[in-house]
Design a protein around this motif. Structure first.
Motif, PDB file in Angstrom:
ATOM      1  N   ILE A   1       0.799  -1.224   0.000  1.00  0.00           N
ATOM      2  CA  ILE A   1       0.000   0.000   0.000  1.00  0.00           C
ATOM      3  C   ILE A   1       0.835   1.280   0.000  1.00  0.00           C
ATOM      4  O   ILE A   1       0.323   2.326  -0.355  1.00  0.00           O
ATOM      5  CB  ILE A   1      -0.983   0.029   1.196  1.00  0.00           C
ATOM      6  CG1 ILE A   1      -0.245   0.146   2.515  1.00  0.00           C
ATOM      7  CG2 ILE A   1      -1.899  -1.178   1.166  1.00  0.00           C
ATOM      8  CD1 ILE A   1      -1.164   0.392   3.694  1.00  0.00           C
ATOM      9  N   TYR A   2       2.106   1.211   0.413  1.00  0.00           N
ATOM     10  CA  TYR A   2       2.925   2.421   0.383  1.00  0.00           C
ATOM     11  C   TYR A   2       3.356   2.721  -1.046  1.00  0.00           C
ATOM     12  O   TYR A   2       3.692   1.797  -1.806  1.00  0.00           O
ATOM     13  CB  TYR A   2       4.209   2.224   1.186  1.00  0.00           C
ATOM     14  CG  TYR A   2       4.120   2.342   2.688  1.00  0.00           C
ATOM     15  CD1 TYR A   2       5.076   3.063   3.399  1.00  0.00           C
ATOM     16  CD2 TYR A   2       3.133   1.704   3.423  1.00  0.00           C
ATOM     17  CE1 TYR A   2       5.046   3.152   4.782  1.00  0.00           C
ATOM     18  CE2 TYR A   2       3.077   1.780   4.795  1.00  0.00           C
ATOM     19  CZ  TYR A   2       4.037   2.509   5.475  1.00  0.00           C
ATOM     20  OH  TYR A   2       4.002   2.587   6.841  1.00  0.00           O
ATOM     21  N   PRO A   3       3.375   3.975  -1.441  1.00  0.00           N
ATOM     22  CA  PRO A   3       4.092   4.320  -2.676  1.00  0.00           C
ATOM     23  C   PRO A   3       5.552   3.869  -2.557  1.00  0.00           C
ATOM     24  O   PRO A   3       6.119   3.852  -1.451  1.00  0.00           O
ATOM     25  CB  PRO A   3       3.989   5.849  -2.738  1.00  0.00           C
ATOM     26  CG  PRO A   3       2.793   6.182  -1.902  1.00  0.00           C
ATOM     27  CD  PRO A   3       2.745   5.147  -0.805  1.00  0.00           C
ATOM     28  N   ASP A   4       6.164   3.502  -3.678  1.00  0.00           N
ATOM     29  CA  ASP A   4       7.503   2.909  -3.639  1.00  0.00           C
ATOM     30  C   ASP A   4       8.507   3.770  -2.886  1.00  0.00           C
ATOM     31  O   ASP A   4       9.298   3.268  -2.086  1.00  0.00           O
ATOM     32  CB  ASP A   4       8.010   2.646  -5.057  1.00  0.00           C
ATOM     33  CG  ASP A   4       7.251   1.518  -5.729  1.00  0.00           C
ATOM     34  OD1 ASP A   4       6.588   0.738  -5.004  1.00  0.00           O
ATOM     35  OD2 ASP A   4       7.304   1.423  -6.967  1.00  0.00           O
ATOM     36  N   ASP A   5       8.491   5.089  -3.138  1.00  0.00           N
ATOM     37  CA  ASP A   5       9.475   5.944  -2.487  1.00  0.00           C
ATOM     38  C   ASP A   5       9.220   6.026  -0.983  1.00  0.00           C
ATOM     39  O   ASP A   5      10.171   6.123  -0.192  1.00  0.00           O
ATOM     40  CB  ASP A   5       9.467   7.350  -3.105  1.00  0.00           C
ATOM     41  CG  ASP A   5       8.149   8.088  -2.844  1.00  0.00           C
ATOM     42  OD1 ASP A   5       7.081   7.487  -3.060  1.00  0.00           O
ATOM     43  OD2 ASP A   5       8.200   9.265  -2.436  1.00  0.00           O
ATOM     44  N   GLU A   6       7.963   5.952  -0.563  1.00  0.00           N
ATOM     45  CA  GLU A   6       7.653   5.989   0.865  1.00  0.00           C
ATOM     46  C   GLU A   6       8.094   4.702   1.545  1.00  0.00           C
ATOM     47  O   GLU A   6       8.627   4.733   2.662  1.00  0.00           O
ATOM     48  CB  GLU A   6       6.153   6.223   1.092  1.00  0.00           C
ATOM     49  CG  GLU A   6       5.711   7.652   0.860  1.00  0.00           C
ATOM     50  CD  GLU A   6       4.283   7.904   1.354  1.00  0.00           C
ATOM     51  OE1 GLU A   6       3.809   7.132   2.229  1.00  0.00           O
ATOM     52  OE2 GLU A   6       3.665   8.863   0.878  1.00  0.00           O
ATOM     53  N   TYR A   7       7.876   3.568   0.893  1.00  0.00           N
ATOM     54  CA  TYR A   7       8.266   2.315   1.534  1.00  0.00           C
ATOM     55  C   TYR A   7       9.775   2.221   1.674  1.00  0.00           C
ATOM     56  O   TYR A   7      10.281   1.754   2.707  1.00  0.00           O
ATOM     57  CB  TYR A   7       7.743   1.112   0.748  1.00  0.00           C
ATOM     58  CG  TYR A   7       8.094  -0.187   1.450  1.00  0.00           C
ATOM     59  CD1 TYR A   7       7.430  -0.552   2.617  1.00  0.00           C
ATOM     60  CD2 TYR A   7       9.107  -1.006   0.973  1.00  0.00           C
ATOM     61  CE1 TYR A   7       7.766  -1.720   3.292  1.00  0.00           C
ATOM     62  CE2 TYR A   7       9.450  -2.169   1.637  1.00  0.00           C
ATOM     63  CZ  TYR A   7       8.786  -2.525   2.794  1.00  0.00           C
ATOM     64  OH  TYR A   7       9.124  -3.665   3.474  1.00  0.00           O
ATOM     65  N   GLU A   8      10.494   2.674   0.663  1.00  0.00           N
ATOM     66  CA  GLU A   8      11.956   2.648   0.737  1.00  0.00           C
ATOM     67  C   GLU A   8      12.450   3.447   1.942  1.00  0.00           C
ATOM     68  O   GLU A   8      13.386   3.045   2.636  1.00  0.00           O
ATOM     69  CB  GLU A   8      12.549   3.224  -0.557  1.00  0.00           C
ATOM     70  CG  GLU A   8      14.057   3.163  -0.625  1.00  0.00           C
ATOM     71  CD  GLU A   8      14.582   3.700  -1.939  1.00  0.00           C
ATOM     72  OE1 GLU A   8      15.812   3.886  -2.043  1.00  0.00           O
ATOM     73  OE2 GLU A   8      13.775   3.936  -2.863  1.00  0.00           O
TER      74      GLU A   8
ATOM     75  N   ASP B   1      11.640  14.808   1.450  1.00  0.00           N
ATOM     76  CA  ASP B   1      11.290  16.191   1.101  1.00  0.00           C
ATOM     77  C   ASP B   1       9.807  16.468   1.280  1.00  0.00           C
ATOM     78  O   ASP B   1       9.388  17.625   1.289  1.00  0.00           O
ATOM     79  CB  ASP B   1      11.674  16.476  -0.357  1.00  0.00           C
ATOM     80  CG  ASP B   1      13.171  16.398  -0.593  1.00  0.00           C
ATOM     81  OD1 ASP B   1      13.938  16.728   0.338  1.00  0.00           O
ATOM     82  OD2 ASP B   1      13.575  15.984  -1.700  1.00  0.00           O
ATOM     83  N   GLU B   2       8.990  15.407   1.404  1.00  0.00           N
ATOM     84  CA  GLU B   2       7.543  15.548   1.525  1.00  0.00           C
ATOM     85  C   GLU B   2       7.034  14.712   2.697  1.00  0.00           C
ATOM     86  O   GLU B   2       7.670  13.732   3.095  1.00  0.00           O
ATOM     87  CB  GLU B   2       6.846  15.083   0.239  1.00  0.00           C
ATOM     88  CG  GLU B   2       7.237  15.849  -1.012  1.00  0.00           C
ATOM     89  CD  GLU B   2       6.711  17.270  -1.023  1.00  0.00           C
ATOM     90  OE1 GLU B   2       5.710  17.515  -0.310  1.00  0.00           O
ATOM     91  OE2 GLU B   2       7.276  18.109  -1.738  1.00  0.00           O
ATOM     92  N   PRO B   3       5.866  15.080   3.248  1.00  0.00           N
ATOM     93  CA  PRO B   3       5.252  14.219   4.268  1.00  0.00           C
ATOM     94  C   PRO B   3       4.903  12.851   3.695  1.00  0.00           C
ATOM     95  O   PRO B   3       4.857  12.648   2.477  1.00  0.00           O
ATOM     96  CB  PRO B   3       3.989  14.985   4.669  1.00  0.00           C
ATOM     97  CG  PRO B   3       4.219  16.391   4.232  1.00  0.00           C
ATOM     98  CD  PRO B   3       5.079  16.310   3.012  1.00  0.00           C
ATOM     99  N   VAL B   4       4.657  11.908   4.571  1.00  0.00           N
ATOM    100  CA  VAL B   4       4.202  10.582   4.155  1.00  0.00           C
ATOM    101  C   VAL B   4       2.689  10.502   4.309  1.00  0.00           C
ATOM    102  O   VAL B   4       2.063  11.389   4.897  1.00  0.00           O
ATOM    103  CB  VAL B   4       4.880   9.470   4.981  1.00  0.00           C
ATOM    104  CG1 VAL B   4       6.357   9.428   4.687  1.00  0.00           C
ATOM    105  CG2 VAL B   4       4.636   9.670   6.474  1.00  0.00           C
TER     106      VAL B   4
END
Length: 591
Positions: free
Chosen positions: A33-40, A115-118
């Motif tokens: 469910i996480y976007p790839d960049d968020e999960y990383e 650089d952005e919130p999750v």
């Protein structure tokens, strides 16, 4: 990818370990469910939090539960104090959760390394881990985020100081949130609330009346519903106010904290009764819109309830699996006996179904934030959230109760944690709306939001994506039930309101089972395609067969030996990987 089974017998109990590393179910859902960049970014954060929870906070939570907090309504001179004297270990929990791991910060401000919130899915995943050790403390953590969501959406900037406090990563500046809805005469009937708000010349309001069940009673960022002069009856006449414990000048607000409730569980969050005696309060947004504003917080809190239930189930399962691997009876570890294996497999399958459904709700919440209220994501979110809260709350009680049984007499004793898990779980069917209220909300989502219009293609799309031979056969079974669900929806749409209400909970059960089955099948196909692993296929198989299979003679004459199979048990209960080819019996030579 080959994964060895988890060796639960290597542990003495479900602590002094990393809860994230020991829960591949949560890991799988985060990847999904996480976007790839968020999960990383999040993987190390989740692992780090799982470690401090298991190594440190599991012990502090037990001590806080045993000793509790104390309310000081007045000082020794009779001056109003309204202060909770917290157990000294609560500060360590707050420092780790708010400051070091930014659980209430990172969805609103860019965390370190980004650089952005999750998204809020990350917040809910962290809260699921927190509930492994302290479902009570998860309550103020969640309500702090919920209050911040409301201010972020509806405040015009006048309350920005409170928003910044709610979302601060500096413990010295951080404040907690709360949601004061319940009044003694109202309960779930929020429209019957009577607390009144009198406007003042300086733009503030004064609140008068009683709130009956106020968790996190001393929050500085508490939100409360109240009725302004000449407001209409019902929910249309309610406005939303921020009412802190102390006023901006440092004086204690004009409220009387009468007592803390002597609760069965969730001791770590102080819950009490408040009598507003002209408390200074600040209008959020516009008058008369309070119930709509609070619904935004309620959506998040109900998901918190669901993911919190998942955390309790995960910890209870861990304690049960460790005990079953360590405890010998009649010459063998008890997890080698067929009946115990069946229980552990079915508890694990329930856990995976509850987890996939709840975190699909979390994913839809984030997607709705991007797409708006006219989207299919919003319709599905409105349908899934009350179902997730209703189903997982009851599942957590059942799982915690049976985990206690597996531990035997020790499980009934405080030092062994399952006793507290059961006490904490028991509030989950009550918090944020009992099951009947949630079932009625399911009907509202179908009737007012036309959620069925999004549900039907959603489920069909997942079933159509299944290709593996075993999964195709299971998908056929689910599709047959899906057709029956469509018939049920059509019946509910044509019958009178009393009939619909009478069957509302069974409809919610039916939707949960069909959607969970479709999601598990989708996950199983993905795992086969991407990881060459058939473990999720076995989970999906067991879920479909136990929910939709032939129950003739209660299944006793069915020939079912699923959980007795060594490989099936290792895969489902202990997370061993499975060769996809082994899922399909060899075809006849002339096929």
């Amino acid at each position: 990818m080959t994964t060895d089974p988890i060796r639960y017998g290597d542990y003495d109990e479900g602590r002094y370990c990393n809860y994230w590393e020991l829960d591949p179910t949560l890991q799988f859902e985060a990847r999904r469910i996480y976007p790839d960049d968020e999960y990383e970014w999040a993987e190390d954060v989740l692992s780090g939090y799982g470690e401090v929870l298991g190594e440190r906070m599991a012990d502090t939570a037990d001590r806080i539960d045993k000793e509790g907090h104390e309310l000081q309504s007045f000082d020794k001179f009779g001056n109003r104090r309204n202060e909770v004297e917290y157990h000294p270990l609560i500060e360590e929990q707050e420092q780790l959760t708010y400051e070091e791991f930014g659980v209430t910060h990172d969805a609103f401000h860019a965390p370190p390394g980004r650089d952005e919130p999750v998204g809020l899915s990350h917040t809910l995943m962290m809260q699921a881990l927190l509930s492994y050790v302290d479902g009570g403390f998860c309550c103020p953590v969640s309500m702090t985020t919920g209050a911040a969501i409301v201010l972020d959406k509806f405040d015009d900037g006048e309350l920005d100081e409170y928003f910044q406090g709610l979302t601060s990563r500096d413990l010295e500046e951080h404040i907690e949130g709360a949601m004061f809805l319940t009044e003694e005469q109202g309960g779930s009937d929020v429209g019957a609330n009577e607390v009144r708000a009198e406007p003042q010349d300086d733009g503030t309001y004064r609140l008068y009346g009683e709130k009956w069940f106020c968790s996190n009673i001393d929050a500085e960022g508490a939100l409360a519903l109240a009725r302004t002069p000449d407001a209409p009856e019902g929910t249309e006449g309610l406005s939303l106010f921020l009412v802190p414990r102390t006023k901006p000048n440092g004086e204690v607000n004009e409220s009387h904290f009468r007592r803390l409730k002597d609760k069965l569980g969730t001791i770590s969050v102080p819950t009490g009764e408040i009598e507003f005696e002209g408390a200074e309060a600040y209008l959020v947004g516009e008058e008369g819109e309070g119930f709509k504003y609070m619904a935004e917080m309620m959506n998040f809190e109900r998901l918190t309830n669901a993911t919190g239930a998942i955390g309790i189930m995960g910890r209870a399962l861990l304690e049960a699996k460790v005990r079953a691997a360590d405890r010998e009876a009649f010459g063998n570890p008890i997890d080698e006996y067929p009946l115990m294996r069946r229980d552990l497999v079915d508890m694990s399958v329930d856990y995976e179904a509850g987890t996939v459904f709840s975190f699909e709700g979390a994913r839809l919440l984030d997607e709705r934030e991007r797409q708006g209220d006219d989207s299919d994501a919003y319709k599905l979110m409105r349908l899934f959230i009350p179902i997730a809260k209703y189903k997982t709350a009851r599942m957590s009680v059942d799982t915690a109760s049976y985990a206690m049984e597996i531990l035997g007499g020790n499980g009934y004793v405080r030092e062994h944690t399952t006793e507290r898990l059961l006490r904490d779980a028991q509030v989950l069917p009550i918090w944020e709306g009992p099951s009947n209220i949630l079932a009625l909300d399911v009907l509202r989502a179908l009737n007012s939001e036309n959620a069925h219009e999004a549900l039907l293609p959603y489920v069909q799309g997942k079933l159509d994506g299944v290709e593996h031979p075993l999964l195709e056969e299971l998908a056929d079974d689910v599709e047959a039930e899906f057709l029956e669900l469509q018939n049920a929806l059509a019946t509910m749409a044509t019958e009178d309101g009393d009939y619909a209400q009478y069957h509302a909970k069974r409809l919610a059960d039916f939707i949960f089972d069909v959607v969970s089955a479709a999601l598990l099948l989708e996950e199983a196909q993905w795992q086969i395609d991407e990881e060459d692993d058939g473990r999720k296929a076995l989970v999906a198989q067991r879920f479909v067969e136990t929910r939709f299979g032939d129950d003739e003679a209660y299944g006793v004459a069915s020939g079912d030996r699923f959980a007795m199979d060594e490989e099936n048990f290792a895969a489902v209960a202990h997370y061993a990987s499975v060769e996809p080819e082994s899922l399909v019996e060899a075809a006849p030579a002339d096929d």
